[in-house]
Design a protein around this motif. Structure first.
Motif, PDB file in Angstrom:
ATOM      1  N   THR A  61       0.830  -1.202   0.000  1.00  0.00           N
ATOM      2  CA  THR A  61       0.000   0.000   0.000  1.00  0.00           C
ATOM      3  C   THR A  61       0.865   1.253   0.000  1.00  0.00           C
ATOM      4  N   ILE A  89      -4.072   1.516   8.348  1.00  0.00           N
ATOM      5  CA  ILE A  89      -4.902   0.452   7.771  1.00  0.00           C
ATOM      6  C   ILE A  89      -4.408  -0.918   8.215  1.00  0.00           C
ATOM      7  N   LEU A  95     -14.461  -5.669   1.372  1.00  0.00           N
ATOM      8  CA  LEU A  95     -14.190  -4.338   1.911  1.00  0.00           C
ATOM      9  C   LEU A  95     -12.734  -4.207   2.345  1.00  0.00           C
ATOM     10  N   TRP A  96     -12.223  -5.225   3.046  1.00  0.00           N
ATOM     11  CA  TRP A  96     -10.851  -5.155   3.532  1.00  0.00           C
ATOM     12  C   TRP A  96      -9.840  -5.358   2.414  1.00  0.00           C
ATOM     13  N   LEU A 140      -9.655  -1.841   1.124  1.00  0.00           N
ATOM     14  CA  LEU A 140      -8.955  -0.943   2.035  1.00  0.00           C
ATOM     15  C   LEU A 140      -7.453  -1.239   2.100  1.00  0.00           C
ATOM     16  N   THR A 141      -7.093  -2.511   2.033  1.00  0.00           N
ATOM     17  CA  THR A 141      -5.681  -2.891   2.183  1.00  0.00           C
ATOM     18  C   THR A 141      -4.923  -2.969   0.860  1.00  0.00           C
ATOM     19  N   TRP A 188      -6.612   1.690  -3.552  1.00  0.00           N
ATOM     20  CA  TRP A 188      -5.456   2.550  -3.848  1.00  0.00           C
ATOM     21  C   TRP A 188      -4.840   2.176  -5.200  1.00  0.00           C
TER      22      TRP A 188
END
Length: 330
Positions: free
Chosen positions: A90, A133, A166-167, A170-171, A175
Protein backbone atom coordinates in the motif's frame (compact mmCIF):
# COMPACT_ATOMS: atom_id res chain seq x y z
CA UNK A 1 -18.41 -14.66 -4.17
CA UNK A 2 -16.43 -17.88 -4.20
CA UNK A 3 -16.44 -20.46 -1.52
CA UNK A 4 -13.31 -21.10 0.50
CA UNK A 5 -11.43 -23.03 -2.18
CA UNK A 6 -7.66 -22.98 -2.36
CA UNK A 7 -5.72 -22.03 -5.47
CA UNK A 8 -2.89 -24.46 -6.09
CA UNK A 9 0.56 -22.84 -6.18
CA UNK A 10 2.87 -25.02 -8.27
CA UNK A 11 6.61 -25.35 -7.83
CA UNK A 12 7.43 -23.62 -11.13
CA UNK A 13 5.27 -20.67 -10.03
CA UNK A 14 7.17 -20.46 -6.76
CA UNK A 15 10.52 -20.52 -8.57
CA UNK A 16 9.52 -17.79 -11.04
CA UNK A 17 8.01 -15.51 -8.39
CA UNK A 18 10.97 -16.01 -6.04
CA UNK A 19 13.29 -15.03 -8.89
CA UNK A 20 11.15 -11.94 -9.46
CA UNK A 21 11.40 -11.11 -5.75
CA UNK A 22 15.19 -11.47 -5.92
CA UNK A 23 15.39 -9.08 -8.88
CA UNK A 24 13.22 -6.55 -7.07
CA UNK A 25 15.29 -6.91 -3.91
CA UNK A 26 18.51 -6.29 -5.84
CA UNK A 27 17.02 -3.44 -7.86
CA UNK A 28 15.63 -1.63 -4.81
CA UNK A 29 18.91 -2.14 -2.96
CA UNK A 30 20.87 -0.68 -5.89
CA UNK A 31 18.67 2.43 -5.98
CA UNK A 32 19.18 2.95 -2.24
CA UNK A 33 22.95 2.30 -2.42
CA UNK A 34 23.54 4.72 -5.31
CA UNK A 35 21.70 7.41 -3.36
CA UNK A 36 23.87 6.78 -0.30
CA UNK A 37 27.18 6.56 -2.17
CA UNK A 38 26.90 9.61 -4.45
CA UNK A 39 25.81 12.64 -2.46
CA UNK A 40 25.64 14.95 -5.50
CA UNK A 41 22.78 12.84 -6.90
CA UNK A 42 20.57 13.36 -3.85
CA UNK A 43 17.86 15.42 -5.50
CA UNK A 44 14.36 15.53 -4.06
CA UNK A 45 12.81 13.34 -6.80
CA UNK A 46 15.52 10.72 -6.24
CA UNK A 47 14.95 10.94 -2.49
CA UNK A 48 11.27 10.16 -3.11
CA UNK A 49 12.38 7.27 -5.32
CA UNK A 50 14.45 5.93 -2.40
CA UNK A 51 11.38 5.97 -0.15
CA UNK A 52 9.49 4.08 -2.85
CA UNK A 53 12.37 1.62 -3.07
CA UNK A 54 12.23 1.00 0.68
CA UNK A 55 8.57 0.00 0.25
CA UNK A 56 9.41 -2.19 -2.75
CA UNK A 57 12.30 -3.76 -0.81
CA UNK A 58 9.98 -4.67 2.06
CA UNK A 59 7.42 -5.99 -0.42
CA UNK A 60 9.99 -8.19 -2.14
CA UNK A 61 11.25 -9.65 1.14
CA UNK A 62 7.80 -10.28 2.62
CA UNK A 63 6.38 -11.71 -0.61
CA UNK A 64 9.41 -13.98 -1.01
CA UNK A 65 8.88 -15.31 2.51
CA UNK A 66 5.21 -15.95 1.73
CA UNK A 67 5.88 -17.62 -1.62
CA UNK A 68 8.57 -19.78 -0.06
CA UNK A 69 6.32 -20.82 2.83
CA UNK A 70 2.95 -21.15 0.96
CA UNK A 71 0.95 -20.76 4.19
CA UNK A 72 -2.09 -22.93 4.79
CA UNK A 73 -3.19 -21.70 8.24
CA UNK A 74 -3.59 -18.45 10.14
CA UNK A 75 -0.25 -18.88 11.88
CA UNK A 76 1.63 -16.05 13.56
CA UNK A 77 4.17 -16.10 10.70
CA UNK A 78 1.34 -15.84 8.17
CA UNK A 79 -0.19 -12.83 9.94
CA UNK A 80 3.20 -11.11 10.30
CA UNK A 81 4.06 -11.66 6.65
CA UNK A 82 0.60 -10.49 5.55
CA UNK A 83 0.84 -7.37 7.70
CA UNK A 84 4.29 -6.39 6.36
CA UNK A 85 3.37 -7.00 2.72
CA UNK A 86 0.06 -5.14 3.15
CA UNK A 87 1.84 -2.12 4.62
CA UNK A 88 4.69 -2.16 2.08
CA UNK A 89 2.46 -2.76 -0.95
CA UNK A 90 0.00 0.00 0.00
CA UNK A 91 2.87 2.36 0.80
CA UNK A 92 4.35 1.65 -2.63
CA UNK A 93 1.12 2.82 -4.28
CA UNK A 94 1.20 6.07 -2.33
CA UNK A 95 4.88 6.80 -3.03
CA UNK A 96 4.41 6.07 -6.74
CA UNK A 97 1.62 8.63 -6.91
CA UNK A 98 3.58 11.04 -4.67
CA UNK A 99 6.45 11.12 -7.17
CA UNK A 100 4.00 11.94 -9.97
CA UNK A 101 2.41 14.72 -7.90
CA UNK A 102 5.84 16.18 -7.07
CA UNK A 103 6.91 16.20 -10.73
CA UNK A 104 3.60 17.78 -11.75
CA UNK A 105 3.95 20.63 -9.25
CA UNK A 106 7.65 21.07 -10.01
CA UNK A 107 7.43 20.96 -13.83
CA UNK A 108 3.91 22.03 -14.80
CA UNK A 109 3.25 24.49 -11.98
CA UNK A 110 6.93 25.54 -11.99
CA UNK A 111 6.92 25.90 -8.21
CA UNK A 112 9.81 24.10 -6.56
CA UNK A 113 9.10 25.64 -3.15
CA UNK A 114 5.58 24.19 -3.05
CA UNK A 115 6.80 20.88 -4.47
CA UNK A 116 9.48 20.56 -1.78
CA UNK A 117 6.99 21.52 0.94
CA UNK A 118 4.83 18.56 -0.10
CA UNK A 119 7.50 16.05 0.93
CA UNK A 120 6.37 16.13 4.58
CA UNK A 121 2.78 15.57 3.46
CA UNK A 122 3.95 12.65 1.33
CA UNK A 123 5.58 11.09 4.40
CA UNK A 124 2.47 11.47 6.53
CA UNK A 125 0.22 10.02 3.83
CA UNK A 126 2.48 7.35 2.30
CA UNK A 127 3.61 5.89 5.62
CA UNK A 128 0.74 6.94 7.89
CA UNK A 129 -2.30 5.69 5.97
CA UNK A 130 -0.85 2.23 5.16
CA UNK A 131 0.31 1.86 8.77
CA UNK A 132 -3.11 2.83 10.15
CA UNK A 133 -4.90 0.45 7.77
CA UNK A 134 -2.52 -2.40 8.57
CA UNK A 135 -2.82 -1.93 12.35
CA UNK A 136 -6.62 -1.84 12.06
CA UNK A 137 -6.68 -4.96 9.87
CA UNK A 138 -4.41 -6.94 12.20
CA UNK A 139 -6.27 -5.76 15.33
CA UNK A 140 -9.59 -6.88 13.86
CA UNK A 141 -8.16 -10.26 12.75
CA UNK A 142 -8.62 -9.51 9.05
CA UNK A 143 -5.08 -10.45 7.96
CA UNK A 144 -4.22 -14.12 7.54
CA UNK A 145 -4.59 -17.16 5.32
CA UNK A 146 -6.39 -16.34 2.03
CA UNK A 147 -5.92 -19.66 0.18
CA UNK A 148 -4.02 -17.86 -2.61
CA UNK A 149 -7.31 -16.73 -4.11
CA UNK A 150 -5.90 -13.25 -4.79
CA UNK A 151 -2.28 -13.96 -3.90
CA UNK A 152 0.48 -16.41 -4.82
CA UNK A 153 1.24 -18.26 -1.60
CA UNK A 154 1.52 -15.22 0.64
CA UNK A 155 -1.07 -14.15 3.21
CA UNK A 156 -3.43 -11.23 2.83
CA UNK A 157 -7.10 -10.82 3.86
CA UNK A 158 -8.48 -13.93 5.54
CA UNK A 159 -10.64 -16.03 3.29
CA UNK A 160 -13.38 -16.61 5.89
CA UNK A 161 -14.13 -13.04 7.03
CA UNK A 162 -17.60 -11.76 6.12
CA UNK A 163 -16.48 -8.30 4.92
CA UNK A 164 -13.54 -9.68 2.97
CA UNK A 165 -14.09 -7.54 -0.15
CA UNK A 166 -14.19 -4.34 1.91
CA UNK A 167 -10.85 -5.16 3.53
CA UNK A 168 -9.35 -6.17 0.20
CA UNK A 169 -10.26 -2.72 -1.06
CA UNK A 170 -8.96 -0.94 2.04
CA UNK A 171 -5.68 -2.89 2.18
CA UNK A 172 -4.75 -2.42 -1.44
CA UNK A 173 -7.28 -2.53 -4.23
CA UNK A 174 -8.89 0.89 -3.84
CA UNK A 175 -5.46 2.55 -3.85
CA UNK A 176 -4.46 0.44 -6.84
CA UNK A 177 -7.53 1.61 -8.77
CA UNK A 178 -6.85 5.25 -7.87
CA UNK A 179 -3.24 4.86 -9.05
CA UNK A 180 -4.48 3.50 -12.39
CA UNK A 181 -6.39 6.75 -12.89
CA UNK A 182 -4.00 9.25 -11.30
CA UNK A 183 -0.67 8.20 -12.81
CA UNK A 184 -1.62 8.36 -16.52
CA UNK A 185 -3.48 11.66 -15.96
CA UNK A 186 -0.54 13.39 -14.23
CA UNK A 187 2.14 12.08 -16.57
CA UNK A 188 0.08 13.06 -19.64
CA UNK A 189 -0.15 16.60 -18.24
CA UNK A 190 3.60 16.65 -17.59
CA UNK A 191 4.44 15.37 -21.09
CA UNK A 192 2.03 17.87 -22.65
CA UNK A 193 3.63 20.75 -20.75
CA UNK A 194 7.13 19.66 -21.82
CA UNK A 195 6.09 19.36 -25.48
CA UNK A 196 4.46 22.79 -25.45
CA UNK A 197 7.57 24.33 -23.89
CA UNK A 198 9.75 22.52 -26.42
CA UNK A 199 7.62 23.79 -29.31
CA UNK A 200 7.76 27.34 -27.95
CA UNK A 201 11.56 27.22 -28.24
CA UNK A 202 11.53 25.85 -31.78
CA UNK A 203 12.55 29.19 -33.28
CA UNK A 204 15.83 28.94 -31.36
CA UNK A 205 16.69 25.45 -32.62
CA UNK A 206 19.19 26.68 -35.24
CA UNK A 207 21.13 28.37 -32.45
CA UNK A 208 21.10 25.20 -30.36
CA UNK A 209 21.81 22.87 -33.27
CA UNK A 210 25.25 22.07 -31.92
CA UNK A 211 23.86 20.68 -28.65
CA UNK A 212 22.53 17.17 -29.45
CA UNK A 213 23.17 15.74 -25.94
CA UNK A 214 20.48 17.98 -24.44
CA UNK A 215 18.04 16.63 -27.02
CA UNK A 216 18.99 13.06 -26.16
CA UNK A 217 18.43 13.72 -22.45
CA UNK A 218 15.05 15.26 -23.29
CA UNK A 219 14.13 12.23 -25.39
CA UNK A 220 15.08 9.84 -22.60
CA UNK A 221 13.04 11.86 -20.09
CA UNK A 222 10.09 11.74 -22.50
CA UNK A 223 10.42 7.96 -22.80
CA UNK A 224 10.50 7.58 -19.02
CA UNK A 225 7.42 9.75 -18.58
CA UNK A 226 5.65 7.44 -21.02
CA UNK A 227 6.89 4.20 -19.49
CA UNK A 228 6.26 4.94 -15.79
CA UNK A 229 2.44 4.63 -15.86
CA UNK A 230 2.51 1.94 -18.54
CA UNK A 231 4.89 -0.30 -16.59
CA UNK A 232 2.93 0.24 -13.38
CA UNK A 233 -0.34 -0.79 -15.04
CA UNK A 234 1.20 -3.73 -16.92
CA UNK A 235 2.68 -5.11 -13.70
CA UNK A 236 -0.35 -4.55 -11.47
CA UNK A 237 -3.21 -5.38 -13.83
CA UNK A 238 -2.96 -9.14 -13.26
CA UNK A 239 -3.71 -8.74 -9.57
CA UNK A 240 -6.70 -6.59 -10.46
CA UNK A 241 -7.94 -9.16 -12.97
CA UNK A 242 -7.80 -11.93 -10.36
CA UNK A 243 -9.65 -9.72 -7.88
CA UNK A 244 -12.44 -9.05 -10.40
CA UNK A 245 -12.60 -12.75 -11.27
CA UNK A 246 -12.95 -13.53 -7.55
CA UNK A 247 -15.88 -11.14 -7.31
CA UNK A 248 -17.41 -12.82 -10.37
CA UNK A 249 -16.81 -16.25 -8.78
CA UNK A 250 -14.88 -17.36 -11.87
CA UNK A 251 -12.49 -20.29 -11.66
CA UNK A 252 -10.29 -18.61 -14.29
CA UNK A 253 -8.59 -16.80 -11.38
CA UNK A 254 -6.88 -20.13 -10.58
CA UNK A 255 -5.33 -20.44 -14.04
CA UNK A 256 -1.58 -21.10 -13.55
CA UNK A 257 -0.52 -18.56 -16.18
CA UNK A 258 -2.64 -15.85 -14.57
CA UNK A 259 -1.37 -16.76 -11.11
CA UNK A 260 2.24 -16.57 -12.36
CA UNK A 261 1.69 -13.18 -14.00
CA UNK A 262 0.10 -11.95 -10.79
CA UNK A 263 3.11 -13.11 -8.79
CA UNK A 264 5.57 -11.46 -11.17
CA UNK A 265 3.60 -8.21 -11.36
CA UNK A 266 3.26 -7.80 -7.61
CA UNK A 267 6.95 -8.42 -6.96
CA UNK A 268 8.84 -6.88 -9.92
CA UNK A 269 8.23 -3.18 -9.30
CA UNK A 270 11.59 -2.63 -7.59
CA UNK A 271 13.47 -4.18 -10.51
CA UNK A 272 11.49 -2.10 -13.03
CA UNK A 273 12.30 1.10 -11.14
CA UNK A 274 15.97 0.13 -11.09
CA UNK A 275 16.03 -0.35 -14.86
CA UNK A 276 14.36 3.02 -15.50
CA UNK A 277 16.06 5.18 -12.89
CA UNK A 278 19.49 3.56 -12.59
CA UNK A 279 20.37 1.60 -15.73
CA UNK A 280 18.58 4.07 -18.07
CA UNK A 281 19.90 7.16 -16.26
CA UNK A 282 23.19 8.09 -17.90
CA UNK A 283 25.03 9.80 -14.99
CA UNK A 284 24.35 6.87 -12.66
CA UNK A 285 24.98 4.27 -15.35
CA UNK A 286 28.31 5.91 -16.18
CA UNK A 287 29.39 5.91 -12.55
CA UNK A 288 28.36 2.29 -12.08
CA UNK A 289 30.31 1.26 -15.18
CA UNK A 290 33.34 3.19 -13.92
CA UNK A 291 33.07 1.56 -10.51
CA UNK A 292 32.72 -1.92 -12.02
CA UNK A 293 35.62 -1.26 -14.40
CA UNK A 294 37.74 -0.05 -11.49
CA UNK A 295 36.91 -3.16 -9.51
CA UNK A 296 37.79 -5.42 -12.45
CA UNK A 297 41.09 -3.57 -12.91
CA UNK A 298 41.84 -3.99 -9.21
CA UNK A 299 41.11 -7.70 -9.45
CA UNK A 300 43.34 -7.99 -12.54
CA UNK A 301 46.16 -6.19 -10.74
CA UNK A 302 45.72 -8.42 -7.71
CA UNK A 303 45.91 -11.52 -9.90
CA UNK A 304 49.06 -10.22 -11.58
CA UNK A 305 50.61 -9.49 -8.20
CA UNK A 306 49.76 -13.02 -7.02
CA UNK A 307 51.45 -14.46 -10.11
CA UNK A 308 54.56 -12.35 -9.46
CA UNK A 309 54.83 -13.33 -5.81
CA UNK A 310 56.45 -16.78 -6.38
CA UNK A 311 59.06 -15.20 -8.67
CA UNK A 312 59.73 -12.44 -6.15
CA UNK A 313 60.07 -15.03 -3.37
CA UNK A 314 62.55 -17.06 -5.44
CA UNK A 315 64.58 -13.92 -6.22
CA UNK A 316 64.57 -12.94 -2.55
CA UNK A 317 65.74 -16.43 -1.57
CA UNK A 318 68.55 -16.32 -4.14
CA UNK A 319 69.64 -12.93 -2.88
CA UNK A 320 69.52 -14.20 0.72
CA UNK A 321 71.57 -17.28 -0.19
CA UNK A 322 74.12 -15.10 -1.98
CA UNK A 323 74.37 -12.85 1.06
CA UNK A 324 74.88 -15.80 3.37
CA UNK A 325 77.59 -17.25 1.11
CA UNK A 326 79.31 -13.87 1.04
CA UNK A 327 79.36 -13.78 4.85
CA UNK A 328 80.74 -17.31 4.96
CA UNK A 329 83.57 -16.46 2.54
CA UNK A 330 84.52 -13.51 4.68
Amino acid sequence: MANATQTQVYLFEQVIVLFSCALSFLGSSLIILTYIIWSDLRTTPRKLLVYLSVSDWLSAVSYAFGVWSVFRTNSAECVAQGAISTFANTSSFFWTVAIAVYLYVFIVRANQRVADSLVLVFHLVSWGIPLAITIAAVSLNKIGYDASEVSVGWCWVRINVQDRVLWMLLTGKIWEFLAYLTLPFLYILIKRHIHIAHAALSEYRPILANRPPAHSFSSMADVKLTLIPIIFIVLRIWSTVRFILLLADSSVRQNPALVTLHGIGNTLQGAANCVMFVLFTQPIRTRLCAALTSCSQCRAEAQRSHRLLPEQDATARREEDGTERGHADR
